[in-house]
Motif scaffolding. Structure first.
Motif, PDB file in Angstrom:
ATOM      1  N   ASP A   1      37.511  20.027  43.312  1.00  0.00           N
ATOM      2  CA  ASP A   1      37.665  18.954  44.288  1.00  0.00           C
ATOM      3  C   ASP A   1      37.596  17.623  43.558  1.00  0.00           C
ATOM      4  OD1 ASP A   1      37.892  20.627  46.466  1.00  0.00           O
ATOM      5  OD2 ASP A   1      35.735  20.637  46.874  1.00  0.00           O
ATOM      6  N   PRO A   2      38.385  16.651  43.966  1.00  0.00           N
ATOM      7  CA  PRO A   2      38.351  15.351  43.288  1.00  0.00           C
ATOM      8  C   PRO A   2      37.032  14.624  43.555  1.00  0.00           C
ATOM      9  CG  PRO A   2      39.773  15.247  45.201  1.00  0.00           C
ATOM     10  CD  PRO A   2      39.363  16.679  45.047  1.00  0.00           C
TER      11      PRO A   2
ATOM     12  N   ARG B   1      32.416  12.778  47.088  1.00  0.00           N
ATOM     13  CA  ARG B   1      33.342  13.919  47.076  1.00  0.00           C
ATOM     14  C   ARG B   1      34.531  13.690  48.005  1.00  0.00           C
ATOM     15  NH1 ARG B   1      32.526  17.024  43.042  1.00  0.00           N
ATOM     16  NH2 ARG B   1      30.403  17.743  42.769  1.00  0.00           N
ATOM     17  N   TYR B   2      34.284  13.051  49.149  1.00  0.00           N
ATOM     18  CA  TYR B   2      35.340  12.882  50.146  1.00  0.00           C
ATOM     19  C   TYR B   2      35.482  11.416  50.525  1.00  0.00           C
ATOM     20  CZ  TYR B   2      34.527  17.855  50.428  1.00  0.00           C
ATOM     21  OH  TYR B   2      34.366  19.174  50.101  1.00  0.00           O
ATOM     22  N   LEU B   3      36.726  10.991  50.654  1.00  0.00           N
ATOM     23  CA  LEU B   3      37.055   9.606  50.973  1.00  0.00           C
ATOM     24  C   LEU B   3      38.165   9.619  52.011  1.00  0.00           C
ATOM     25  CD1 LEU B   3      36.935   6.509  49.617  1.00  0.00           C
ATOM     26  CD2 LEU B   3      39.172   7.264  48.881  1.00  0.00           C
ATOM     27  N   TYR B   4      37.977   8.893  53.102  1.00  0.00           N
ATOM     28  CA  TYR B   4      38.961   8.863  54.185  1.00  0.00           C
ATOM     29  C   TYR B   4      39.166   7.433  54.664  1.00  0.00           C
ATOM     30  CZ  TYR B   4      37.164  13.647  54.630  1.00  0.00           C
ATOM     31  OH  TYR B   4      36.739  14.924  54.380  1.00  0.00           O
ATOM     32  N   GLN B   5      40.331   7.202  55.245  1.00  0.00           N
ATOM     33  CA  GLN B   5      40.511   5.999  56.032  1.00  0.00           C
ATOM     34  C   GLN B   5      39.882   6.316  57.377  1.00  0.00           C
ATOM     35  OE1 GLN B   5      44.472   4.493  56.255  1.00  0.00           O
ATOM     36  NE2 GLN B   5      44.027   3.199  58.004  1.00  0.00           N
ATOM     37  N   SER B   6      38.919   5.547  57.781  1.00  0.00           N
ATOM     38  CA  SER B   6      38.124   5.868  58.943  1.00  0.00           C
ATOM     39  C   SER B   6      38.887   5.673  60.246  1.00  0.00           C
ATOM     40  CB  SER B   6      36.868   4.986  58.960  1.00  0.00           C
ATOM     41  OG  SER B   6      36.113   5.226  60.111  1.00  0.00           O
ATOM     42  N   ASP B   7      38.430   6.369  61.286  1.00  0.00           N
ATOM     43  CA  ASP B   7      38.945   6.136  62.636  1.00  0.00           C
ATOM     44  C   ASP B   7      38.477   4.783  63.161  1.00  0.00           C
ATOM     45  OD1 ASP B   7      40.222   8.566  62.649  1.00  0.00           O
ATOM     46  OD2 ASP B   7      38.577   9.621  63.644  1.00  0.00           O
ATOM     47  N   LEU B   8      37.377   4.273  62.594  1.00  0.00           N
ATOM     48  CA  LEU B   8      36.945   2.918  62.915  1.00  0.00           C
ATOM     49  C   LEU B   8      37.866   1.968  62.159  1.00  0.00           C
ATOM     50  CD1 LEU B   8      33.087   3.278  62.526  1.00  0.00           C
ATOM     51  CD2 LEU B   8      34.341   3.003  64.644  1.00  0.00           C
ATOM     52  N   TYR B   9      38.618   1.186  62.856  1.00  0.00           N
ATOM     53  CA  TYR B   9      39.632   0.346  62.242  1.00  0.00           C
ATOM     54  C   TYR B   9      39.017  -0.597  61.210  1.00  0.00           C
ATOM     55  CZ  TYR B   9      43.592  -2.765  61.766  1.00  0.00           C
ATOM     56  OH  TYR B   9      44.625  -3.496  61.250  1.00  0.00           O
ATOM     57  N   GLY B  10      39.589  -0.595  60.002  1.00  0.00           N
ATOM     58  CA  GLY B  10      39.166  -1.507  58.950  1.00  0.00           C
ATOM     59  C   GLY B  10      38.042  -0.978  58.081  1.00  0.00           C
ATOM     60  N   PHE B  11      37.737   0.305  58.156  1.00  0.00           N
ATOM     61  CA  PHE B  11      36.647   0.870  57.371  1.00  0.00           C
ATOM     62  C   PHE B  11      37.135   2.027  56.508  1.00  0.00           C
ATOM     63  CE2 PHE B  11      34.345  -1.348  60.595  1.00  0.00           C
ATOM     64  CZ  PHE B  11      33.151  -1.723  60.007  1.00  0.00           C
ATOM     65  N   VAL B  12      36.477   2.213  55.370  1.00  0.00           N
ATOM     66  CA  VAL B  12      36.679   3.362  54.499  1.00  0.00           C
ATOM     67  C   VAL B  12      35.456   4.256  54.699  1.00  0.00           C
ATOM     68  CG1 VAL B  12      36.822   4.126  52.107  1.00  0.00           C
ATOM     69  CG2 VAL B  12      37.986   2.047  52.811  1.00  0.00           C
TER      70      VAL B  12
ATOM     71  N   VAL C   1      35.714  -3.600  49.670  1.00  0.00           N
ATOM     72  CA  VAL C   1      36.035  -2.656  48.604  1.00  0.00           C
ATOM     73  C   VAL C   1      36.841  -3.362  47.523  1.00  0.00           C
ATOM     74  CG1 VAL C   1      37.253  -0.518  48.025  1.00  0.00           C
ATOM     75  CG2 VAL C   1      35.997  -0.689  50.177  1.00  0.00           C
ATOM     76  N   TYR C   2      36.350  -3.282  46.267  1.00  0.00           N
ATOM     77  CA  TYR C   2      37.065  -3.842  45.136  1.00  0.00           C
ATOM     78  C   TYR C   2      38.028  -2.832  44.535  1.00  0.00           C
ATOM     79  CZ  TYR C   2      33.740  -7.734  44.966  1.00  0.00           C
ATOM     80  OH  TYR C   2      32.988  -8.831  45.246  1.00  0.00           O
ATOM     81  N   ARG C   3      37.574  -1.580  44.431  1.00  0.00           N
ATOM     82  CA  ARG C   3      38.376  -0.602  43.712  1.00  0.00           C
ATOM     83  C   ARG C   3      37.962   0.808  44.105  1.00  0.00           C
ATOM     84  NH1 ARG C   3      40.069  -1.187  37.732  1.00  0.00           N
ATOM     85  NH2 ARG C   3      40.909   0.856  37.336  1.00  0.00           N
ATOM     86  N   ILE C   4      38.955   1.710  44.137  1.00  0.00           N
ATOM     87  CA  ILE C   4      38.712   3.134  44.363  1.00  0.00           C
ATOM     88  C   ILE C   4      39.471   3.888  43.280  1.00  0.00           C
ATOM     89  CG2 ILE C   4      39.023   5.093  45.905  1.00  0.00           C
ATOM     90  CD1 ILE C   4      38.965   3.098  48.245  1.00  0.00           C
ATOM     91  N   ASP C   5      38.765   4.739  42.539  1.00  0.00           N
ATOM     92  CA  ASP C   5      39.372   5.533  41.477  1.00  0.00           C
ATOM     93  C   ASP C   5      39.067   7.002  41.710  1.00  0.00           C
ATOM     94  OD1 ASP C   5      40.265   3.289  39.935  1.00  0.00           O
ATOM     95  OD2 ASP C   5      38.222   3.029  39.208  1.00  0.00           O
ATOM     96  N   GLU C   6      40.046   7.857  41.422  1.00  0.00           N
ATOM     97  CA  GLU C   6      39.781   9.286  41.369  1.00  0.00           C
ATOM     98  C   GLU C   6      39.443   9.591  39.923  1.00  0.00           C
ATOM     99  OE1 GLU C   6      42.018  13.544  42.065  1.00  0.00           O
ATOM    100  OE2 GLU C   6      42.815  11.778  43.077  1.00  0.00           O
ATOM    101  N   VAL C   7      38.255  10.135  39.683  1.00  0.00           N
ATOM    102  CA  VAL C   7      37.770  10.360  38.328  1.00  0.00           C
ATOM    103  C   VAL C   7      37.564  11.852  38.076  1.00  0.00           C
ATOM    104  CG1 VAL C   7      36.706   8.088  38.097  1.00  0.00           C
ATOM    105  CG2 VAL C   7      35.377   9.963  39.038  1.00  0.00           C
TER     106      VAL C   7
END
Length: 117
Positions: A8-9, A27-38, A77-83
């Protein structure tokens, strides 16, 4: 490649919170159902070692203790990377002394001198 070989990423998320820059792993990252949130789930912290204590990591561990899911505003949020591997979560001041000296503001307006006769 079998499904067992594929892991898993892991995501590294760098964001601002109350004047500090936080770097966390999830482990998990989503665009939230709450508008404007990660949305972040399953935050990952390193193993505790009795010999080495990182105050930044301990602060994040205490802040997110018992948190199942966290919602971070997108504009923070400044940056999101898959590592490939998990690093050390950390907290730093958003305006470090060496960064302050490199910042210069663009002039907002320029008024030419008036000729007085």
């Amino acid at each position: 490649m079998s499904s067992k070989d594929k892991q898993d990423p892991v995501y590294r998320v760098v964001f601002q919170q109350q004047g500090e820059v936080c770097e966390v792993y999830a482990r998990y990252l989503y665009q939230s159902d709450l508008y404007g949130f990660v949305e972040l789930e399953e935050l990952i912290f390193g193993d505790r070692s009795p010999l080495v204590v990182d105050p930044g990591e301990e602060k994040l561990r205490a802040t997110f203790a018992g948190v199942k899911r966290t919602f971070i505003p997108m504009h923070n949020v400044y940056r999101i990377d898959e590592v490939e591997s998990v690093g050390t979560p950390k907290v730093t001041d958003s305006l470090e002394p060496d960064v302050k000296s490199n910042i210069s503001h663009f002039p907002r307006s320029f008024r030419p001198p008036r000729d007085e006769e």
